[in-house]
Design a protein around this motif. Structure first.
Motif, mmCIF file in Angstrom:
data_model
loop_
_atom_site.group_PDB
_atom_site.id
_atom_site.type_symbol
_atom_site.label_atom_id
_atom_site.label_comp_id
_atom_site.label_asym_id
_atom_site.label_seq_id
_atom_site.Cartn_x
_atom_site.Cartn_y
_atom_site.Cartn_z
ATOM 1 N N ASP A 201 -5.509 26.957 -8.829
ATOM 2 C CA ASP A 201 -4.688 25.828 -9.257
ATOM 3 C C ASP A 201 -4.852 24.661 -8.277
ATOM 4 N N ARG A 202 -4.814 24.987 -6.988
ATOM 5 C CA ARG A 202 -4.937 23.948 -5.967
ATOM 6 C C ARG A 202 -6.304 23.273 -6.010
ATOM 7 N N MET A 203 -7.338 24.056 -6.274
ATOM 8 C CA MET A 203 -8.689 23.502 -6.339
ATOM 9 C C MET A 203 -8.814 22.522 -7.506
ATOM 10 N N PHE A 204 -8.265 22.895 -8.659
ATOM 11 C CA PHE A 204 -8.342 22.008 -9.823
ATOM 12 C C PHE A 204 -7.499 20.755 -9.597
ATOM 13 N N TYR A 205 -6.343 20.923 -8.972
ATOM 14 C CA TYR A 205 -5.454 19.786 -8.710
ATOM 15 C C TYR A 205 -6.104 18.772 -7.762
ATOM 16 N N LYS A 206 -6.986 19.238 -6.901
ATOM 17 C CA LYS A 206 -7.674 18.336 -5.976
ATOM 18 C C LYS A 206 -8.553 17.333 -6.714
ATOM 19 N N LEU A 207 -8.970 17.647 -7.935
ATOM 20 C CA LEU A 207 -9.715 16.672 -8.728
ATOM 21 C C LEU A 207 -8.861 15.441 -9.001
ATOM 22 N N TYR A 208 -7.577 15.668 -9.146
ATOM 23 C CA TYR A 208 -6.631 14.564 -9.360
ATOM 24 C C TYR A 208 -6.393 13.805 -8.063
ATOM 25 N N THR A 209 -6.065 14.511 -7.005
ATOM 26 C CA THR A 209 -5.727 13.833 -5.747
ATOM 27 C C THR A 209 -6.950 13.223 -5.060
ATOM 28 N N ASP A 210 -8.095 13.871 -5.177
ATOM 29 C CA ASP A 210 -9.281 13.392 -4.461
ATOM 30 C C ASP A 210 -10.114 12.391 -5.261
ATOM 31 N N TYR A 211 -10.167 12.569 -6.581
ATOM 32 C CA TYR A 211 -11.101 11.765 -7.370
ATOM 33 C C TYR A 211 -10.439 10.830 -8.377
ATOM 34 N N LYS A 212 -9.140 10.989 -8.603
ATOM 35 C CA LYS A 212 -8.458 10.130 -9.566
ATOM 36 C C LYS A 212 -7.412 9.231 -8.907
ATOM 37 N N ARG B 138 -7.538 5.447 -7.632
ATOM 38 C CA ARG B 138 -8.834 4.847 -7.937
ATOM 39 C C ARG B 138 -8.817 4.267 -9.351
ATOM 40 N N ASP B 139 -8.837 2.957 -9.442
ATOM 41 C CA ASP B 139 -8.738 2.312 -10.749
ATOM 42 C C ASP B 139 -9.930 1.414 -11.052
ATOM 43 N N THR B 140 -11.018 1.596 -10.320
ATOM 44 C CA THR B 140 -12.175 0.723 -10.526
ATOM 45 C C THR B 140 -12.810 0.925 -11.897
ATOM 46 N N GLY B 141 -12.517 2.046 -12.558
ATOM 47 C CA GLY B 141 -13.072 2.272 -13.887
ATOM 48 C C GLY B 141 -12.356 1.510 -14.984
ATOM 49 N N PHE B 142 -11.165 0.973 -14.681
ATOM 50 C CA PHE B 142 -10.402 0.256 -15.694
ATOM 51 C C PHE B 142 -10.918 -1.173 -15.840
ATOM 52 N N HIS B 143 -10.979 -1.647 -17.072
ATOM 53 C CA HIS B 143 -11.309 -3.052 -17.302
ATOM 54 C C HIS B 143 -10.666 -3.493 -18.609
ATOM 55 N N VAL B 144 -10.552 -4.797 -18.778
ATOM 56 C CA VAL B 144 -9.874 -5.381 -19.930
ATOM 57 C C VAL B 144 -10.881 -6.203 -20.718
ATOM 58 N N ASP B 145 -10.973 -5.946 -22.014
ATOM 59 C CA ASP B 145 -11.945 -6.703 -22.810
ATOM 60 C C ASP B 145 -11.316 -7.967 -23.394
ATOM 61 N N HIS C 277 -5.008 -0.803 -7.333
ATOM 62 C CA HIS C 277 -5.490 0.354 -6.579
ATOM 63 C C HIS C 277 -4.383 1.329 -6.183
ATOM 64 N N ARG C 278 -3.394 1.463 -7.068
ATOM 65 C CA ARG C 278 -2.374 2.499 -6.900
ATOM 66 C C ARG C 278 -2.171 3.154 -8.267
ATOM 67 N N CYS C 279 -3.224 3.722 -8.781
ATOM 68 C CA CYS C 279 -3.220 4.232 -10.155
ATOM 69 C C CYS C 279 -2.869 5.712 -10.194
ATOM 70 N N GLU C 280 -2.013 6.071 -11.152
ATOM 71 C CA GLU C 280 -1.630 7.470 -11.350
ATOM 72 C C GLU C 280 -2.505 8.152 -12.397
ATOM 73 N N HIS C 281 -3.269 7.361 -13.152
ATOM 74 C CA HIS C 281 -4.073 7.861 -14.269
ATOM 75 C C HIS C 281 -3.205 8.536 -15.328
ATOM 76 N N CYS C 282 -2.059 7.933 -15.586
ATOM 77 C CA CYS C 282 -1.208 8.426 -16.677
ATOM 78 C C CYS C 282 -1.732 7.940 -18.020
ATOM 79 N N VAL C 283 -2.592 6.940 -18.026
ATOM 80 C CA VAL C 283 -3.248 6.294 -19.172
ATOM 81 C C VAL C 283 -2.259 5.712 -20.180
ATOM 82 N N ALA C 284 -1.040 5.410 -19.746
ATOM 83 C CA ALA C 284 -0.100 4.718 -20.627
ATOM 84 C C ALA C 284 -0.637 3.347 -21.019
ATOM 85 N N CYS C 285 -1.268 2.668 -20.075
ATOM 86 C CA CYS C 285 -1.775 1.318 -20.358
ATOM 87 C C CYS C 285 -2.840 1.344 -21.448
#
Length: 248
Positions: A153-164, A167-174, A203-211
């Motif tokens: 569980d901890r290993m999978f959760y690290k994908l969120y804390t370490d890589y998500k 980090r919001d550089t992937g977001f953009h607005v068309d 640069h304080r993104c939770e990746h909840c994807v509400a936006c």
């Protein structure tokens, strides 16, 4: 805490059945609680709790001695050790999780896949039924621990804390953006601000994807993955409800 309405729907059902009061975690951090029964409802992120939930628990001020704490975690598939993660966070505050349930709902993490809406009606109906049953068990003060948060569980959760997380550089607005400001108002992390009438990410993104899911123009994208993906919001919850539920 709810970004697309699934958890808000569950929280509403449980609060109504228990004659309880709903408080948005993003807004009521550090508030004093003297209730004998405290419930936390939120989505599962990578088999753990969202940052907003972790921060809320860290800042909890509970006056009641040994309150009964319960939780309902919605999930799109496997929930992993999310309840154990919450229990571990509560124990740091001298509390513990008495009752917990994971409630499968519509999988909607649009960054990684197209929201799975084909069987949405059935899944949402079953989720409502689980919330009803959980309410009865909480009213009866049932206890169903212990809960584990294991190494995988901890290993999978690290994908969120370490890589998500953050980090919001992937977001953009068309160019379909109409500058309505919904993205700014709905973001639980205050990560979006309108500058020169255009959304900018802080640069304080939770990746909840509400936006992404709640933009009326579908103007917010994640890298090149979301342009043709279906947006999702729980049909029993409005965008205004989610904004209010975020405390914004």
């Amino acid at each position: 805490f709810s970004a697309t309405g699934n958890s808000l729907r569950i929280a509403r059902i449980m609060a109504e059945r228990m004659n309880g009061t709903l408080f948005p975690m993003a807004k009521y951090r550090g508030e004093v609680c003297n209730s004998r029964k405290i419930g936390l409802v939120f989505p599962t992120y990578f088999w753990g709790v969202p940052r907003t939930v972790a921060e809320f628990v860290d800042e909890m001020k509970v006056e009641a001695d040994n309150p009964y704490v319960f939780a309902a975690a919605t999930c799109g598939g496997l929930a992993g050790g999310v309840l154990g993660h919450l229990d571990a966070l509560l124990k740091k505050k001298g509390l513990h999780l008495d009752y917990g349930i994971t409630i499968p709902s519509v999988a909607n993490f649009i960054e990684e896949y197209n929201p799975k809406t084909r069987s949405a009606d059935r899944k949402l109906r079953e989720a409502d039924e689980m919330a009803e049953r959980a309410s009865a068990e909480v009213i009866a003060a049932r206890r169903n621990g212990p809960f584990g948060f294991h190494v995988w569980d901890r290993m999978f959760y690290k994908l969120y804390t370490d890589y998500k997380l953050n980090r919001d550089t992937g977001f953009h607005v068309d160019d379909t953006c109409v500058r309505c400001g919904i993205c700014q108002r709905i973001c639980p992390s205050r990560n979006i601000v309108l500058k020169n009438e255009k959304p900018e990410f802080q640069h304080r993104c939770e990746h909840c994807v509400a936006c992404i899911n709640c933009c009326p123009q579908q103007a917010i994208q994640w890298k090149h993955a979301t342009q043709k993906r279906v947006r999702y919001r729980n049909p029993g919850v409005s965008v205004h409800d989610i904004i209010e539920g975020m405390g914004n």
